[in-house]
Design a protein around this motif. Structure first.
Motif, short mmCIF file in Angstrom:
data_model
loop_
_atom_site.label_atom_id
_atom_site.label_comp_id
_atom_site.label_asym_id
_atom_site.label_seq_id
_atom_site.Cartn_x
_atom_site.Cartn_y
_atom_site.Cartn_z
N ILE A 34 0.84 -1.20 0.00
CA ILE A 34 0.00 0.00 0.00
C ILE A 34 0.88 1.25 0.00
O ILE A 34 0.64 2.19 -0.77
CB ILE A 34 -0.93 0.00 1.23
N ARG A 35 1.89 1.25 0.84
CA ARG A 35 2.79 2.40 0.92
C ARG A 35 3.47 2.66 -0.42
O ARG A 35 3.53 3.81 -0.90
CB ARG A 35 3.84 2.16 2.01
N ASN A 36 3.96 1.62 -1.05
CA ASN A 36 4.62 1.77 -2.35
C ASN A 36 3.64 2.25 -3.43
O ASN A 36 4.01 3.03 -4.31
CB ASN A 36 5.28 0.46 -2.77
N ASN A 37 2.41 1.75 -3.37
CA ASN A 37 1.38 2.20 -4.32
C ASN A 37 1.17 3.71 -4.24
O ASN A 37 1.10 4.40 -5.26
CB ASN A 37 0.04 1.50 -4.05
N ILE A 38 1.06 4.21 -3.00
CA ILE A 38 0.77 5.62 -2.81
C ILE A 38 1.99 6.49 -3.16
O ILE A 38 1.85 7.56 -3.76
CB ILE A 38 0.30 5.90 -1.37
N ILE A 39 3.17 6.01 -2.81
CA ILE A 39 4.39 6.72 -3.21
C ILE A 39 4.44 6.84 -4.73
O ILE A 39 4.71 7.91 -5.29
CB ILE A 39 5.65 6.00 -2.69
N GLY A 40 4.16 5.74 -5.41
CA GLY A 40 4.19 5.74 -6.87
C GLY A 40 3.16 6.67 -7.48
O GLY A 40 3.43 7.38 -8.46
N LEU A 41 1.95 6.69 -6.90
CA LEU A 41 0.90 7.57 -7.42
C LEU A 41 1.30 9.03 -7.26
O LEU A 41 1.16 9.83 -8.18
CB LEU A 41 -0.41 7.30 -6.70
#
Length: 278
Positions: free
Chosen positions: A102-109
């Motif tokens: 989840i953290r990586n998803n949001i960083i990427g977005l």
């Protein structure tokens, strides 16, 4: 919800003319609907509301939808986190969803959004108070800088059933905190919100998870008819008459105290007269 149903809903929302927000969530994870970004873009193109909002657990906000999501012009993305570590996240959510994912998803977005020189969606990351200062700090440390805003949100009972206290805290104590500082007798939410479910049933409030306050069905009548209908008016009347205890979903709810609006001074007779004139 199918896209065809969305088009029906969007057309009827437009007829209401003065909608402040359209929130694309209720039960479950909204990004499971493959048409979600298309629906958001359609809402933006129709100018359905001042603000378009999605609440998600973040698990499906992955690189495959970054462009769609940015292009949809979504205004506000709320990410709900259920724990400060992999263990607490999976225990509290009863899933195997990885907190790191989840953290990586949001960083990427956020990185993708910024590279496109876009300012939306605003990314808000929150967790309900764990009642443990160390765990709360662990969450803040882990997600600090990942989005645009981060917060620990207070617990509340919402529409707790009589036999269970969802907040696991003393209600009298909760009501002394700043989050519940706007004391009132009349809940304002039935006067300006509706929930349209995926099966096109309509209820009054987003914390009425059992749908006890169902007031209509878009398969049988229009959104405007439901908004002006007698079922909703009766719920509003009970609140104005200080009889919300007669409503199962309102009896023990604390959600009304989270709204800054206070309509306690609205006279019942004036409300009734206005309704009759419509």
């Amino acid at each position: 919800m199918t896209y065809a149903h969305w088009e029906q809903i969007a057309t009827q929302i437009k007829e209401l003319e003065t909608v402040k927000t359209v929130n694309f969530y209720m039960m479950g994870e909204p990004f499971l609907n493959k048409s979600l970004c298309r629906m958001i873009l359609d809402a933006k193109q129709r100018s359905l509301a001042d603000k378009l909002i999605v609440t998600s657990n973040g698990s499906l906000v992955n690189p495959s939808i970054y462009k769609q999501l940015i292009d949809s012009k979504l205004d506000f993305l709320r990410i709900s986190i259920y724990g400060s570590s992999e263990f607490t996240q999976q225990r509290n959510s009863q899933t195997r969803i990885s907190l790191a994912k989840i953290r990586n998803n949001i960083i990427g977005l956020k990185e993708f959004r910024d590279k496109q020189h876009c300012i939306s969606p605003h990314i808000y990351i929150k967790m309900i108070d764990s009642l443990d200062d160390d765990l709360n700090k662990e969450f803040i440390d882990y997600f600090s800088g990942v989005g645009d805003e981060i917060a620990i949100e207070p617990r509340m009972d919402w529409d707790s059933p009589k036999e269970k206290n969802l907040s696991q805290l003393n209600k009298d104590h909760l009501l002394t905190t700043n989050y519940f500082q706007y004391k009132k007798d009349v809940c304002p939410f039935p006067f300006y919100t509706l929930v349209i479910h995926s099966d096109l049933r309509v209820s009054v409030c987003c914390v009425d998870w059992s749908k006890n306050l169902e007031i209509g069905n878009l398969r049988e009548e229009s959104l405007l008819q439901i908004w002006q209908g007698h079922k909703l008016r009766r719920i509003q009347e009970l609140h104005l008459l200080r009889k919300k205890e007669e409503l199962d979903s309102c009896r023990n709810c604390m959600y009304l105290y989270t709204a800054p609006d206070n309509i306690d001074a609205l006279p019942y007779e004036k409300f009734k007269k206005t309704f009759k004139s419509q």
